[in-house]
Design an enzyme around this catalytic site. Structure first.
Site, mmCIF file in Angstrom:
data_model
loop_
_atom_site.group_PDB
_atom_site.id
_atom_site.type_symbol
_atom_site.label_atom_id
_atom_site.label_comp_id
_atom_site.label_asym_id
_atom_site.label_seq_id
_atom_site.Cartn_x
_atom_site.Cartn_y
_atom_site.Cartn_z
ATOM 1 N N CYS A 156 0.839 -1.211 0.000
ATOM 2 C CA CYS A 156 0.000 0.000 0.000
ATOM 3 C C CYS A 156 0.872 1.259 0.000
ATOM 4 O O CYS A 156 1.642 1.467 0.941
ATOM 5 C CB CYS A 156 -0.898 -0.017 1.231
ATOM 6 S SG CYS A 156 -1.775 1.514 1.529
ATOM 7 N N CYS A 202 0.574 3.385 3.134
ATOM 8 C CA CYS A 202 1.293 2.831 4.286
ATOM 9 C C CYS A 202 2.784 3.160 4.189
ATOM 10 O O CYS A 202 3.406 3.506 5.201
ATOM 11 C CB CYS A 202 1.070 1.327 4.386
ATOM 12 S SG CYS A 202 -0.630 0.888 4.811
#
Length: 111
Positions: A31, A34
């Site tokens: 991600c 993230c």
């Protein structure tokens, strides 16, 4: 102070606030949000007296399913998400871009 990581939510630590950081799995995480939040998480939880626990939500296909257990059990809508849990109950949360800002995360963990 300490950042721990697992594929599950640890048991509650009583009245001491518990910070759960819901994050994508993988090294590096799949991600991009993230990845962008990682420096703030490392700085705040790695350099303070606050413990954080990274909960890996799974690989992308697993996370994207509506049946993902973290979506169902913890109402996680996006990653990264940081929750503050006291006595087993969530009392506050940061989501997505809020998790990328070191000042927002630092203020979130203040007593």
């Amino acid at each position: 102070m300490t950042i721990t990581t697992s594929n599950d939510v640890p048991s509650s630590s009583g009245d001491k606030p518990q910070f759960l950081i819901f994050f994508s799995s993988g090294a590096p995480p799949w991600c991009p949000d993230c990845v962008d939040a990682q420096p703030a998480v490392d700085k705040v939880f790695g350099g303070s007296n606050v413990d954080g626990h990274i909960v890996l939500v799974g690989e992308k296909p697993e996370w994207k399913t509506p049946d993902n257990r973290f979506r169902k059990e913890y109402a996680i809508k996006c990653i990264p998400t940081i929750t503050k849990v006291v006595n087993g109950n969530e009392v506050a949360r940061l989501e997505d871009s809020e998790c990328k800002d070191v000042n927002i995360v630092a203020n979130f963990v203040k007593p």
